[in-house]
Design a protein around this motif. Sequence first.
Motif: not given
Lengths: 459, 459
Positions: B111-135
């Motif tokens: 994948n373009t990130s080139g590593s497994h890091k994406l597995n947690s990145a999407i999870a953490q970004a998802y919960y941030a979004k769900k909480q209504g955060l901006k960033g």
Amino acid sequence: MSNEKIPYKIYLTEEEMPKNWYNVRADMKVKPAPLVNPGTLQPMTAADLAPVFCDELIAQELDNDTQLVPIPEEILGFYKMYRPSPLVRAYCLEEKLDTPAHIYYKFEGNNTSGSHKLNSAIAQAYYAKKQGLKGVTTETGAGQWGTALSMACAYLGLDCKVYMVKVSYEQKPFRREVMRTYGASVTPSPSMETGVGRKILAEHPGTTGSLGCAISEAVEVATSTPGYRYVLGSVLNQVLLHQSVIGLETKIALDKYGIVPDIIIGCAGGGSNLGGLISPFMGEKLRGERDYRIIAVEPASCPSFTRGKFAYDFCDTGMICPLAKMYTLGAGFIPSPNHAGGLRFHGMSPVLSQLYHDGYMEAVSAEQTAVFEAAEFFARTEGILPAPESSHAIKVAIDEAKKCAETGEAKNIVFGLTGTGYFDLVAYEQYNNGTMTDHIPTDEELAVGLAGLPAQPEF
Amino acid sequence: MSNEKIPYKIYLTEEEMPKNWYNVRADMKVKPAPLVNPGTLQPMTAADLAPVFCDELIAQELDNDTQLVPIPEEILGFYKMYRPSPLVRAYCLEEKLDTPAHIYYKFEGNNTSGSHKLNSAIAQAYYAKKQGLKGVTTETGAGQWGTALSMACAYLGLDCKVYMVKVSYEQKPFRREVMRTYGASVTPSPSMETGVGRKILAEHPGTTGSLGCAISEAVEVATSTPGYRYVLGSVLNQVLLHQSVIGLETKIALDKYGIVPDIIIGCAGGGSNLGGLISPFMGEKLRGERDYRIIAVEPASCPSFTRGKFAYDFCDTGMICPLAKMYTLGAGFIPSPNHAGGLRFHGMSPVLSQLYHDGYMEAVSAEQTAVFEAAEFFARTEGILPAPESSHAIKVAIDEAKKCAETGEAKNIVFGLTGTGYFDLVAYEQYNNGTMTDHIPTDEELAVGLAGLPAQPEF
């Protein structure tokens, strides 16, 4: 995310994989014109080509009749390392574009060479090995072909000598190091190792090299070193034959789910990817079994299909190779800077040129800022960072999907995503900084290249 | 190429994919020690952590009991973009090593990130979004985590502020441009944007930054900007939970063909990949259902498991974050240069630290020249150019396979190939040129870092 039945990615099983390459020439009523000796203006024979190319590859080059060519077991084994490539349903892209179109892309970038080039590299290296050769020579500009060939040679234990255009050697050190990691020797061209290199350096001491010069050096070394032959990653008929694996896999995957493409889109430089992607579909079209809209996308800075001439021309700017009949801007045409290095070739595959000439496909050109805009949109939507070359196809696929959004048509759009852009980040940086510009040759500039076409054979 | 029945690559179908993450803490008899407030030396509560992290991620961080956590539908949708990752049978490597061992690797680099890091990145970004955060804000050193987070945020339409260690920002411009292409703002750290950055720049005007400083800046911005939180790509319990998808997919793929691993090998920096890969296997081991040999491989230059101390320590060199009980070399330990930037962390995941302490896994260290030798051998044999981090696991997998060649045992060896080395070619160049050296800290050097451990809590 959609819940439709078609999976996000279609992977073939090992049993479903194609066992033969498909030779589209067998179904062409008008065959591509033969390669011609620039001195005699007569068609090149196998004997003429033998000092330069491997015997079995020459046979493939000249064979316009055999429809299916069995893929040797050893090559099938190597293909397993990185094939099948996925056929991806671009659900996220469709959603972002709010289009009823169904978009699919065949992603060839998931291997270390970063592109589809490996499909032909392993085939050419295999036949060289089978002939008992010690090694092969080639040139590389952007570096994808050189990387692919290095990987194939490392796998087979074959020596690999790459002549890399000096400016790329210096500006793309990472590509160079990938090739060295795979055991290839990489020489900046022009070099002092060859007669032609020494001559050019004497005449132009400060030159940063050119693809034409690198080809000349690679051919000189191949023909003057016992046990070596020269290999080329695009344009040739044999390359399109090997690359047919892209289209065959795509067709098997689509057939599995009963999907019939309406439009098939590929970027076109020398034609290796486009020719491979479309071949089985073009075969159906040639045999009158089915119709498809097929679109070649080329850079506006190097528009061989859309603004070139269908004529015999040299394949190399050094003008030492045979003449090929193709859409060309003239071997002397120097394309203005464009980051899609793989599309900066003045000519086009003779097979595709004949098919285009006979009305079996369309061609459009795209400017690079618009191409990078599509690339960035695609990266953010589908996750994959595309190569600039591939992004030409993305741009037109998006354009077609937007048209569907207007008309409400649920067309099936298939495009070739030939590779990744990890080694093209200087270009992305320019785009991100807003300093990227477009360069479209004027009619006067094109006239200069076309004025240099050689004498045309008459037979 | 072998003709055995196990395919070259095992891909799961969408139906076979894991629908839950697995929380290994639920099966640990001795739970990992809690994060501790460095001022009070008392366990951090959810309320203490709320200004820094997203609420749902805090809940995951503190939950030592729930065994299976459903993966939200939106994250499953994103996973489809690049998962399942293939479990590859290393037929070519086995043949080259002439070993009876069967070698498998789970390849997370496609994948373009080139590593497994994406597995947690999407999870953490998802919960941030769900909480209504901006960033979200984060730091990045080598750049894999920053790239992964940028991709996830682009997908969800979340702002992403990355503080990149200044020396990396300047020396790895390509990584920076990938992040910018995905719409992230990338700031060289230390910067004038934060109090801590201005303070450090005033004290050390010429500093090229450090990971600890970048963490401090990212945390300051997250806690002082309404609608922002800080996210971290390794070490934390929540990260291991998200990364369990690696091990779950691996186990499902192996089970499908009735393969039981004898040895499972992973590289270890902060522990995100290793913890994810081994989790379901470790679960079986903890529950007494099955035994596996599990080996962590760390760089000899940063040997937290093999030469560190199991104690409470700061996770960041800036010493502003909570204390974690882990194997550590001391937050003040400065590892000598090693190209595996992702393994240069002074500490280790508290979960893995506890498991190692309790004898459930082994650890070995490897020197980087030996690691790159294995990397090159692997690249030439299996085609994939591995990241230096991943190559630590390759090195030990090859060592174990060679032992099998001596004893004649047909062990099943599984290792994690966490990523690709496209952005590590400066290191490959050093190796190719023979100028790479090893740096193993002396006992005296280690003593300096360990002497700086903070006061230990007593509860």
